[in-house]
Write an enzyme that holds these catalytic residues in place. Structure first.
Site, PDB file in Angstrom:
ATOM      1  N   GLY A  83     127.517 127.800 -28.387  1.00 29.01           N
ATOM      2  CA  GLY A  83     128.674 128.487 -27.844  1.00 29.01           C
ATOM      3  C   GLY A  83     128.349 129.746 -27.072  1.00 29.01           C
ATOM      4  N   LYS A 115     143.612 135.977 -27.197  1.00 30.85           N
ATOM      5  CA  LYS A 115     144.933 135.878 -26.553  1.00 30.85           C
ATOM      6  C   LYS A 115     145.424 137.258 -26.095  1.00 30.85           C
ATOM      7  CE  LYS A 115     145.542 131.390 -27.711  1.00 30.85           C
ATOM      8  NZ  LYS A 115     145.467 130.337 -26.698  1.00 30.85           N
ATOM      9  N   GLY A 151     124.038 129.643 -33.228  1.00 27.86           N
ATOM     10  CA  GLY A 151     124.996 128.550 -33.136  1.00 27.86           C
ATOM     11  C   GLY A 151     125.293 128.204 -31.692  1.00 27.86           C
ATOM     12  N   GLU A 163     119.359 124.800 -34.391  1.00 27.60           N
ATOM     13  CA  GLU A 163     119.806 123.416 -34.246  1.00 27.60           C
ATOM     14  C   GLU A 163     119.932 123.018 -32.780  1.00 27.60           C
ATOM     15  OE1 GLU A 163     123.388 123.442 -36.539  1.00 27.60           O
ATOM     16  OE2 GLU A 163     124.513 124.546 -35.057  1.00 27.60           O
ATOM     17  N   ASN A 170     136.432 122.793 -33.828  1.00 26.12           N
ATOM     18  CA  ASN A 170     135.309 121.878 -33.604  1.00 26.12           C
ATOM     19  C   ASN A 170     134.714 121.340 -34.908  1.00 26.12           C
ATOM     20  OD1 ASN A 170     135.564 122.509 -30.867  1.00 26.12           O
ATOM     21  ND2 ASN A 170     134.085 124.181 -31.021  1.00 26.12           N
ATOM     22  N   GLY A 178     126.372 123.541 -38.101  1.00 24.60           N
ATOM     23  CA  GLY A 178     125.260 123.947 -38.958  1.00 24.60           C
ATOM     24  C   GLY A 178     125.407 125.359 -39.494  1.00 24.60           C
TER      25      GLY A 178
END
Lengths: 501, 501
Positions: free
Chosen positions: A265, A402, A263, A288, A378, A382
């Site tokens: 990122g 965090k 993916g 993708e 976001n 896919g």
């Protein structure tokens, strides 16, 4: 300057400014724009539409491949140009408009938008805006750094606007393979059986008479904004490499593995980077998007072939790639996202899917999209296309966010994008939980002890201990299932008081 | 008596009692049994295994096509024979053992079990038990009323036990079409492009040397236990027929529609019955199970072709079907469930998927499996195979259960099997919500006003009104999201006090 890029002379008089092309749009239209994870997006028309919306109402349904670059999504959202948006985005300003309810966002599996347009489940595209390297003498449109849904938009739109981007080298020509499924009932099997196979044409073919405008641009794609690998993402990569080595040792796959998907990122990119140091050779990708890590693996010689719908790189890698396209030409294929993500092909090839979770629960359900269960990040992208149909489906996440106030392993996912049925392996920096063939009651302790941050394990065990006596296939204490999220909302941490002493 | 059904003479000496065949099993083995929605299941071995477990420990992993008939699942569960069960069941006694945590149940998409066995994600099958009409001279095994996963089990098992069922007419031969995908990387496209197409062989071929035992039985399949249509299910059918008529009128499909799938059970059966009175002609089915309604549509001439993995009928329809097989022979094909439910084929054909929900939420997420979010009902079955990849995905439910104490439309589904991404249309007896192309905030009022029972609409509106100001793509009040389920657990109704005055 652009004459060598418009090779059909009849089209030369369609060259105009973006402002002139923007006059083709009408309030309420559906617009399909090229662009997939910041690559190959139209650069001029978004700004021209923003400009036009200053003087008259112009609220559009905007469909793309995936996210746009150049802050286009945010600028258009703030100008009120985007009333409805699909199937994916990653812009902070647009995200605010979505979460306030001002923009209607339809979050879709990236393989499905083209089919929904073809079958009439979505309103048809009025105008397509496609970034191109060139238009050939036969009218064929040469895409730039992504294909996305561009071929489907161009096929369906009444009018097509081409942005010829002079910064995109002519050498990109030949990288693309355009194939779209036929209308039913005359649809044949998609003939692809190897990741690098070419099954279509190298350009998008439409009747040139539908090309209503050609705009000349010269701005490069926005660079990727992924962060470099860190200690946690390297640990995640290490767990996955060790797992895959064990799969090979057990004879469940060969040393070339199965085709890899990763993916978009930071974490997915880091995991692929982790393969650079591994013993795997002759790898392939059926993904993708290709990020820096894919180019690094091509350079190291470990990746033999890469298929995707877009190439999204950091500024330095982008420059290096464009300078050396010839070196990659016969090892990269760019396809429509309907094909790069197609269930038929992901299943046939047996893809190994690597995708990022926002959070997952003790039974293996994954939230990829909704912060706190309610606010869009976001989109699913896919991940579902690959997780459902791949041979192995990994979801990865850092165990906390965090500064530890948020645990990525929670009692119950407050939004489910990937159900327990579609998740094989969960990984954090602490370890890996192999869920294959396990019932929910067996998964829970494994996920808690292998994946959760140690600071949250006692809390998770306490929840499970309270849930188990209530019985069921998937025991829960429903009234406390989201108490962690409520606590974070109220007190700024998911930790329980007895954990904070 | 059975000599004409064992046509390979070398196998005659493998005929033995079920008790003798049961001696082949060892504690801890993985067993694959034929049987799909009560059709074509082994009748004798389950009882023989129960008997053997009286004298010695015998805890097995039991994999089937789907649910078994003849109370086999319950008898085996109560005897402790079933330690682990997949991919589907529908037996009350087994369900109790699953929900108490005594039996580990792995709930799977029905298309995926065979692939997981092939790829090694599941431990391999030691013994296969397959009900058959006959064994041919070439060793080919003729299945009975279902194919399910039988071909995959037979292909993989070290030992195969055949139950020849004398009550299954020889005329069933030729109804089946056995095709299995090859091991990767040499896997070709599945060549099926029409629902009725035959792409394989009519029998299951294995090396006869692996046939370890043949047991003769004479009991028919358990009859279907679906209820006849009632006012609510007829209303649901009416909404769907009207919707499909409008789709045809809008030109989104032809008058023959697209191939239909309908899940197992009372509501799906009633919806198909509803088509009998419609104007649709030349229909086709690409489904996992054929129920009474499919035979009625074949009889009315409206259904031209039906493909499935099993035939599960009421007692009277079963008798009528077996008496008249010749009439149906060239209009029915029975396939392995991997093929009947295959993403590649469901997508290529553009199936219209009709499946039943236990409950769904105001944003379109569907719970198909877990009562109260925790307790297993039957399993996801093939609903995900069809809902994800079909061209149109309907989920149907009566708007209330337990005399109105439970609303099927809830603020948030406490278990998600089908996400908002995979659900196109929701239907109850009150109406139909077409969610295509809508954002979550647009879906919610539509689902409340069209699908919820009027007694629950005010409560749902109140929840939505409280959630909206909190913002987000999918607004929720997380701490109240399951208050309806908690109220039912505590007070026996989901109604709020102010609604009960």
């Amino acid at each position: 300057m652009h004459e060598d890029r418009i090779r059909l002379p009849a089209l030369m008089d369609k060259v105009m400014t973006a402002a002139d092309a923007a006059r083709l749009f009408r309030n309420g239209m559906t617009v399909g724009m090229s662009g997939f994870t910041r690559a190959g997006d139209a650069k001029a028309l978004p700004l021209a539409l923003v400009e036009r919306a200053r003087s008259e109402p112009l609220a559009l349904t905007l469909i793309t491949g995936a996210s746009l670059g150049s802050d286009s999504d945010g600028l258009m959202a703030n100008a009120g140009v985007v009333a409805r948006r699909l199937p994916f985005q990653s812009d902070a300003a647009l995200r605010r408009k979505i979460n306030s309810g001002e923009v209607m966002f339809i979050d879709q599996h990236l393989s499905e938008t083209a089919e929904q347009l073809r079958g009439g489940s979505l309103k048809p595209v009025d105008i397509a805006v496609i970034e191109a390297v060139a238009i050939n003498a036969d009218g064929g449109i040469v895409p730039t750094m992504s294909v996305g849904n561009s071929a489907s938009f161009a096929e369906q739109a009444k009018q097509v606007i081409i942005e010829i981007n002079l910064s995109a080298p002519l050498a990109l020509e030949g990288l693309h393979d355009i194939y779209l499924p036929a209308q039913r009932p005359d649809r044949a099997p998609i003939p692809l059986t190897r990741t690098g196979q070419r099954i279509g044409t190298s350009t998008i073919h439409i009747d040139p008479a539908r090309i209503a405008a050609i705009v000349i641009t010269d701005s490069p794609d926005s660079p990727s904004n992924v962060l470099p690998p860190d200690a946690e993402t390297q640990a995640i990569a290490g767990h996955i490499v060790a797992f895959l080595e064990a799969e090979v040792a057990a004879g469940r796959m060969g040393p070339e593995l199965l085709p890899l998907q990763a993916g978009i990122g930071t974490i997915a990119n880091a995991v692929l980077h982790g393969l650079t140091g591994s013993s795997f050779r002759n790898l392939s990708m059926y993904s993708e998007v290709l990020q820096d890590s894919a180019i690094a693996l091509l350079d190291s010689g470990q990746l033999a072939m890469a298929s995707a719908s877009s190439i999204t790189l950091s500024a330095s890698m982008h420059e290096r790639f464009l300078r050396n396209i010839e070196r990659y030409r016969d090892r990269i294929v760019l396809r429509p996202q309907e094909i790069s993500n197609h269930p038929e092909l992901v299943k046939r090839l047996g893809v190994i899917a690597l995708n990022t979770a926002l959070e997952f629960d003790i039974y293996g359900n994954v939230n990829s999209t909704h912060v706190g269960g309610t606010h869009m990040m976001n989109g699913i992208g896919g991940s579902g296309d690959f997780a459902r149909n791949g041979q192995l489906s990994f979801f990865v996440s850092k165990s906390v966010a965090k500064d530890g106030a948020i645990s990525s392993v929670v009692p119950m996912a407050p939004h489910v994008d990937h159900t327990e049925h579609d998740v094989d392996v969960l990984v954090t920096e602490w370890g890996l939980a192999d869920l294959r063939g396990l019932a929910p009651r067996e998964r829970a302790p494994l996920i808690i002890e292998r994946c959760a941050h140690p600071d949250y394990r006692a809390q998770l065990r306490a929840y499970l201990d309270e849930a188990l006596p209530r019985g069921g296939q998937t025991p829960h204490v429903l009234e406390k299932a989201y108490s962690w999220h409520a606590r974070y909302r109220e007190h700024g941490t998911m930790r329980e008081l007895w954990q904070c002493r």
